[in-house]
Design an enzyme around this catalytic site. Structure first.
Site, PDB file in Angstrom:
ATOM      1  N   CYS A 214      -4.856   2.679  -3.401  1.00 19.53           N
ATOM      2  CA  CYS A 214      -3.530   3.136  -2.949  1.00 19.53           C
ATOM      3  C   CYS A 214      -2.576   2.126  -3.300  1.00 19.53           C
ATOM      4  CB  CYS A 214      -3.765   3.503  -1.327  1.00 19.53           C
ATOM      5  SG  CYS A 214      -4.722   4.762  -1.098  1.00 19.53           S
TER       6      CYS A 214
ATOM      7  N   GLN B 251      -4.144  -4.893   7.090  1.00 25.11           N
ATOM      8  CA  GLN B 251      -5.339  -5.708   6.677  1.00 25.11           C
ATOM      9  C   GLN B 251      -5.259  -7.293   7.538  1.00 25.11           C
ATOM     10  OE1 GLN B 251      -7.644  -5.044   4.593  1.00 25.11           O
ATOM     11  NE2 GLN B 251      -6.960  -3.334   3.815  1.00 25.11           N
TER      12      GLN B 251
ATOM     13  N   HIS C 173       0.920  -1.162  -0.065  1.00 25.34           N
ATOM     14  CA  HIS C 173      -0.050  -0.086  -0.001  1.00 25.34           C
ATOM     15  C   HIS C 173       0.781   1.491   0.111  1.00 25.34           C
ATOM     16  CE1 HIS C 173      -2.826   3.095   2.183  1.00 25.34           C
ATOM     17  NE2 HIS C 173      -3.620   2.241   1.633  1.00 25.34           N
TER      18      HIS C 173
ATOM     19  N   ASP D 297       3.620  -4.457   7.641  1.00 21.21           N
ATOM     20  CA  ASP D 297       2.231  -3.640   7.723  1.00 21.21           C
ATOM     21  C   ASP D 297       1.095  -4.745   8.079  1.00 21.21           C
ATOM     22  OD1 ASP D 297       0.076  -2.506   6.943  1.00 21.21           O
ATOM     23  OD2 ASP D 297       0.732  -1.659   5.230  1.00 21.21           O
TER      24      ASP D 297
ATOM     25  N   LYS E  38      -9.917  -0.090  10.649  1.00 23.37           N
ATOM     26  CA  LYS E  38     -10.203  -1.298  10.001  1.00 23.37           C
ATOM     27  C   LYS E  38     -10.491  -2.494  10.935  1.00 23.37           C
ATOM     28  CE  LYS E  38      -6.663  -0.057   6.220  1.00 23.37           C
ATOM     29  NZ  LYS E  38      -7.642   0.586   5.176  1.00 23.37           N
TER      30      LYS E  38
HETATM   31  N1  PLP Z   1      -1.445  -0.578   4.469  1.00 16.39           N
HETATM   32  C1  PLP Z   1      -2.537  -1.296   4.204  1.00 16.39           C
HETATM   33  C2  PLP Z   1      -2.420  -2.815   3.642  1.00 16.39           C
HETATM   34  C3  PLP Z   1      -3.725  -0.708   3.731  1.00 16.39           C
HETATM   35  O1  PLP Z   1      -4.790  -1.497   3.440  1.00 16.39           O
HETATM   36  C4  PLP Z   1      -3.888   0.408   4.396  1.00 16.39           C
HETATM   37  C5  PLP Z   1      -5.289   1.257   4.287  1.00 16.39           C
HETATM   38  O2  PLP Z   1      -5.868   1.151   3.341  1.00 16.39           O
HETATM   39  C6  PLP Z   1      -2.882   1.104   4.889  1.00 16.39           C
HETATM   40  C7  PLP Z   1      -1.733   0.533   4.995  1.00 16.39           C
HETATM   41  C8  PLP Z   1      -3.162   2.715   5.451  1.00 16.39           C
HETATM   42  O3  PLP Z   1      -3.976   2.825   6.554  1.00 16.39           O
HETATM   43  P1  PLP Z   1      -4.343   4.140   7.319  1.00 16.39           P
HETATM   44  O4  PLP Z   1      -4.793   5.048   6.037  1.00 16.39           O
HETATM   45  O5  PLP Z   1      -5.333   3.897   8.229  1.00 16.39           O
HETATM   46  O6  PLP Z   1      -3.220   4.747   7.784  1.00 16.39           O
END
Ligand code: PLP
Length: 406
Positions: A364, A202, A122, A199, A225
């Site tokens: 993203c 998810q 992401h 990360d 999430k």
């Molecule tokens: N990493 C992953 C795999 C995600 O799906 C997301 C959010 O869609 C993020 C990072 C970023 O999360 P946040 O926007 O809540 O900081």
């Protein structure tokens, strides 16, 4: 006890209609809905228990501080983190990874040093590393997924060289649903002396997490999430990495003493938490995690695995649908396009008219979309409260789209 009807009744929004149809919420990968327990806790915190934390000597400030600080322990239990003080509160994964980029990576990386990351990432786990590339000449080494969308730990480890200073990798793709064997990556990385940032945005929503078993150095989660409020989250940072970090944001709460001449810092984790935090958001996150732990993450994972299998079989039956990725180990996230001219945005608009919420776009994850040769896809992402009937509703609506655009 995992009773779907009872669980659905816990989420007030699921009983509403959208465009005259019962809501079918399949945009959980973007953000999940909130159980009543979280909504009530947030209301109670503002209505009865609100004050700033850490600074007051009065009743409400102490109460708010106790409730807020207790969430650190809840997050540690949820992630099976070895120590509670390794939990740093953040506003979400984006802030957590930026903290590591500014606080840990930037001061220790020289031009030509390398960060290994996967094409599945992401943007939150890409852009903070691009900052280091732009500002200090750090080199990004990209690891591509296999044709089915899985990520081979050996490939990741093969990209590690003498200048590698960090591996940054997701545990679950937000586009393909691929689950990554991060424990294997961490074991290989440790043998090579390379720290790993995972990360977990998810993955932590869909499966039990055991940080001791994963063996990473940094693990980021995002509260919204995890059925908690937006603006909540945390990053787990191993003690020895915390000791190597400089603070990121400066201000109140993160200091021990400030004089005209200088400043000394509070001990971690407070050292990395400047300013008034998301007090009520984190309190709400604590309640969301208690809710998940009461359900049992094994039960959540079992329910979602059944949903995934059902959705996979039903979507495979739509032979004009292109579903991206078929990794053997995957979660209930499906990105797809319709053969022919229909754009993902048009499909999602038609689905929305039938009360079905999906996401359309590049999610993203532009490097992954470029790798897949895709401009935009629709994404249906399932959560613990989704039902097989909602899979059927999605498939019926896609049949309608096929007739409309086909
Ligand atoms: N990493 C992953 C795999 C995600 O799906 C997301 C959010 O869609 C993020 C990072 C970023 O999360 P946040 O926007 O809540 O900081």
């Amino acid at each position: 006890m995992f009773d779907l009807e009872t669980i659905r009744a816990d989420f007030p929004i699921l009983s509403r209609q959208v465009n005259g149809r019962p809501l079918v919420y399949l945009d959980n990968g973007a953000s999940a809905q909130k159980p009543r327990a979280v909504i009530e806790a947030v209301t109670r915190a503002y209505a009865e228990e609100y004050a700033n934390v850490h600074r007051g000597l009065h009743y409400l400030s102490n109460l708010a501080t106790d409730k807020y600080e207790a969430v650190r322990g809840t997050i540690a239990r949820f992630l099976k983190a070895p120590h509670e003080d390794e939990i740093v509160f953040t506003s979400g994964t984006t802030e957590g990874i930026n903290l590591v980029s500014y606080g840990w990576a930037a001061p220790r990386m020289a031009p030509g040093d390398e960060i290994v990351l996967s094409v599945l990432e992401h943007h939150a786990n890409i852009v903070p590393w691009h900052f280091l590339r732009e500002r200090q000449g750090v080199v990004l080494r990209w690891v591509e997924p296999e044709a089915d969308g899985s990520l081979d730990p050996e490939r990741v480890l093969a990209a590690v060289g003498p200048r590698t200073r960090l591996i940054a990798v997701t545990q679950m793709s937000n586009v393909l649903g691929t689950i990554v064997d991060v424990a294997a990556i961490c074991a290989g990385a440790r043998a090579r002396g390379v720290p790993v940032l995972v990360d977990g945005s998810q993955a932590a929503v869909h499966m039990p997490i055991d940080l001791g078993a994963i063996g990473c150095d940094f693990y980021a989660v995002t509260g919204h999430k995890l059925y908690g409020p937006s603006g909540s989250g945390a990053i787990w940072i191993a003690r020895d990495r915390q000791a190597e970090m400089r603070p990121f944001l400066g201000g109140g709460d993160m200091i021990r003493e400030v004089t005209r001449e200088g400043v000394s810092y509070a001990d971690p984790p407070m050292k990395f938490e400047a300013g008034t935090p998301g007090i009520v958001q984190q309190i709400g996150l604590g309640v969301a995690l208690d809710y998940l732990m009461a359900l049992g993450m094994e039960n959540v994972a079992r329910h979602e695995a059944a949903l995934r299998d059902y959705a996979q079989a039903r979507l495979a039956g739509l032979n004009w649908l292109n579903v991206q990725g078929s990794a053997p180990d995957r979660g209930a996230i499906f990105s797809f396009t319709l053969q022919g001219a229909a754009h993902a945005h048009d499909i999602s608009t038609v689905l929305d008219k039938r009360g079905i919420a999906v996401r359309a776009g590049t999610h993203c994850a532009m490097p992954l979309m470029q790798h897949l040769g895709m401009g935009a896809t629709c994404r249906a992402s399932f959560a613990l409260y989704n039902t097989p009937a909602e899979v059927d509703a999605l498939c019926d609506a896609l049949e309608f789209c096929h007739d409309l655009f086909g």
